[in-house]
Design an enzyme around this catalytic site. Structure first.
Site, short mmCIF file in Angstrom:
data_model
loop_
_atom_site.label_atom_id
_atom_site.label_comp_id
_atom_site.label_asym_id
_atom_site.label_seq_id
_atom_site.Cartn_x
_atom_site.Cartn_y
_atom_site.Cartn_z
N LYS A 276 49.83 35.44 51.51
CA LYS A 276 49.87 36.88 51.71
C LYS A 276 50.80 37.20 52.88
CE LYS A 276 46.64 40.74 51.33
NZ LYS A 276 45.24 41.16 51.38
N GLU A 364 30.08 45.52 45.66
CA GLU A 364 29.34 46.68 46.13
C GLU A 364 27.90 46.69 45.65
OE1 GLU A 364 33.70 47.58 46.01
OE2 GLU A 364 32.27 46.76 44.57
N ARG A 392 30.56 52.59 42.62
CA ARG A 392 30.31 51.36 41.86
C ARG A 392 28.86 50.87 42.01
NH1 ARG A 392 35.18 47.23 42.40
NH2 ARG A 392 35.05 47.30 40.12
#
Length: 650
Positions: A276, A364, A392
């Site tokens: 990344k 979540e 969610r």
């Protein structure tokens, strides 16, 4: 080939490997320079440059369908599909979306701003392809962070048992937004570092050192076995074939492996290791996630261009500090977050109370139910979660927390319009969907001081409580003594002699007051800080005054504050008095700056005061024609209305 000359990804097939590698570096420079002006998701896109080039080199979009999980790592894909000339408009109103967008290009077959959806969508597209006897591959690019989401695991299980072919590119970069906290990732790492695996390596090496040729040959076999048995073992348990791991920055190796996947019969996982932030030192060295989504910055120094004001702090930090302060006195307080520790400013809490901090990964639903379990066990959990991600976990909030009357406190971060991330991230629905749940408290502070008091008050009570607060900053005013705010109470402020009433909430309270002062408008400004329960006594008093009432809400009005007021007034059985509502429509709100969106949707302060002035002019004409006298009590100006407090924490 220049980036701006790219019109179609098919052009890549004419390039040599050295030319593709040169293009990769040009794309990185383009991303750094472009995003330094507009802001956006930088690290994830820098890390996926070669992989995206290889995907478009091997496959034929849009016939072959490329899905990028979450979608914020699709910038390189946008460049390769002819959208580079529009990058100056990225995330601006009527400009390029920061995610894949179906209406934007035929090369975008799916769109999402939430994690872990691409595998389920890919299977759906593959089923549609096969039932309609069409051709083409379906390729899902999903990061290791997204595989912590339960939905992704459900999809892996289903893909493994189906006959439809899906190519899964597993982008392994050891990060989601901040470092991963996941058993899945640890599974691979643990296997590679296990005592048995290391013992075999050591014994083979010691026994064969006198024969270098044989050692090298067996080492190659060992690598193959490691890659297939260790790294691929979990995927194979789902019934999926496995290729890799592959160096995600080695174009020839990527191309060869993807070509193998294309020719493979049946679903297959291609394991790609990337870095990344690759190619830009500040982003590549980041381990906290601050380079995941960035504001404009100086590309030479890596310093962010400040957008805040002196003496202000983020709402997230103010809430997190209040929780930390309470945790110092109450060892039962724990904090949970679904992979948003940095964004929600929880890293200091995590450092101070490591045993009481839980980063649950991009999960979540699990986060909310785990908090419910902690509450059932006698703890006092605080769940920090973005408004758009709370959607969610609606079932878990209703079924696992509220139904059992468990005392979980929710910090609903990024509530309201968030702007540039667009319709997948606008936090404008939580009031409406939470109001349908029995026995919960929903509130929003108008300023930092009220925020601290609401956090303190939430931990004093046993009902689930949701404290919502916006993205951005506010004046950083710390309280020496925290005071209890009685649940369901509102306050009001008179600016001049009130001729109209505005009922609003959050930072809009003080913004409306300030503009009323500047304009010399006589207003009663009501701080409707609780959406559930509402202040029924004050609502009746306000409407008894006989003044024009405007409800000014910056979230969807359907199911929001105005609906709560209407429900309250309807309880008496009498006709509900008329009032004006300024709020967001029943629609998905696109991307753009918050200022531009508010103006476009008619919920700016200017829109409010334009209405007030028109209403005032209408009432004046009516008064001149009919000598009408308004009924009700006119209070003295300048003093706030009632506010309750019967406890404090110093």
């Amino acid at each position: 080939m220049r980036i701006l000359d790219l019109k179609d990804p098919g052009q890549l097939k004419t390039l040599s490997i050295p030319q593709l590698e040169s293009l990769a570096q040009e794309i990185r420079s383009f991303l750094i320079q472009s995003l330094s002006k507009t802001g956006g998701h930088l690290s994830s896109n820098l890390g996926i440059v070669e992989l995206t080039l290889a995907l478009h080199y091997v496959f034929e979009s849009p016939k072959d369908r490329l899905l990028f999980d979450v979608g914020h790592q699709s910038y390189v894909h946008k460049i390769l599909t002819g959208r580079a000339p529009r990058f100056a408009t990225l995330r601006q109103r009527h400009g390029l979306s920061g995610f894949q967008k179906r209406e934007e290009s035929p090369h975008d077959p799916w769109e999402a701003g939430h994690s872990s959806t691409s595998l389920s969508a890919a299977l759906g597209l593959a089923v549609a392809r096969d039932l309609q006897k069409e051709s083409g591959e379906v390729i899902s690019v999903i990061g290791d962070g997204a595989l912590t989401g339960g939905m992704a695991m459900e999809a892996l299980n289903n893909i493994g048992m189906r006959k439809e072919k899906v190519i899964i590119v597993y982008n392994d970069n050891d990060m989601s937004i901040s470092p991963n906290h996941a058993g899945f990732k640890n599974h691979l790492t643990t296997l590679r570092s296990s005592r048995a695996y290391r013992s075999v390596k050591r014994d083979v090496k010691a026994g064969l050192e006198p024969s270098p040729a044989l050692l090298n040959g067996l080492s190659s076999i060992r690598d193959v076995l490691r890659d297939s048995l260790v790294d691929g073992g979990l995927f194979q348990q789902f019934g999926l074939d496995y290729l890799g791991p592959v160096d995600g920055h080695n174009l020839p190796e990527l191309i060869r492996t993807l070509e193998t996947a294309r020719e493979h019969h049946g679903s297959v996982v291609v394991h790609v290791r990337t870095r990344k932030g690759m190619g830009y030192a500040p982003a590549q060295q980041d381990r906290t996630g601050q380079w995941h989504g960035v504001p404009p910055f100086d590309p030479a120094t890596g310093r962010f261009r400040s957008s805040g004001c002196a003496g202000e702090e983020s709402w997230s930090l103010i809430i997190a500090d209040a929780v930390s302060r309470l945790a110092a006195k109450d060892p039962r307080i724990t904090v949970l977050t679904p992979a948003m520790a940095n964004g929600s400013k929880l890293l200091q809490f995590a450092a101070k109370y490591p045993d009481r901090f839980f980063d649950c990964g991009i999960a979540e639903e699990h986060t909310v139910t785990a908090a419910g379990g902690m509450a059932a066990g006698g703890l006092r959990p605080f769940v920090s979660i973005y408004s758009s991600f709370l959607q969610r976990a609606y079932d878990q909030v209703l079924h696992d927390v509220a139904r059992q009357h468990l005392p979980v406190v929710f910090g609903v971060d990024r509530a309201g319009l968030v702007g540039e991330d667009g319709d997948t991230h606008q936090g404008i629905y939580d009031i409406a969907f939470l109001r349908t749940i029995p026995d919960v408290v929903i509130c929003q502070p108008k300023d930092a001081q009220e925020a601290q008091d609401l956090v303190y008050s939430a931990f004093l009570h046993s009902d689930p409580c949701f404290i919502r607060y916006p993205r951005g900053t506010t004046a950083a005013k710390r309280k020496d003594v925290l005071e209890e705010i009685q649940t369901g109470t509102w306050t009001w402020f008179d600016e001049g002699t009130p001729e109209q009433i505005v009922i609003t909430y959050g930072p809009e309270v003080d913004r409306v007051r300030e503009k009323a002062k500047v304009n010399g408008t006589g207003l009663r400004v009501v701080n409707a800080r609780f959406f559930k329960p509402v202040d029924e006594a004050m609502i009746r008093e306000l409407f008894a005054m006989g003044l024009p009432v405007t409800v000014f809400e910056t979230d969807v009005s359907q199911g929001g504050l105005s609906s709560a007021i209407r429900d309250c007034l309807a309880k008496s059985g009498d006709p509900v008095p008329a009032f004006h509502v300024i709020g967001l429509p029943d629609a998905f709100i696109p991307h753009g700056s918050v200022r531009a969106l508010r103006k476009e949707e008619g919920i700016s302060l200017e829109d409010l005061f334009d209405w007030i002035e028109r209403k005032s002019g209408t009432d004046n004409r009516q008064a001149e024609g009919t000598r009408r006298v308004d009924a009700g009590v006119r209070p003295s100006s300048g003093e706030p209305g009632p506010s309750s407090g019967n406890g404090s924490l110093s």
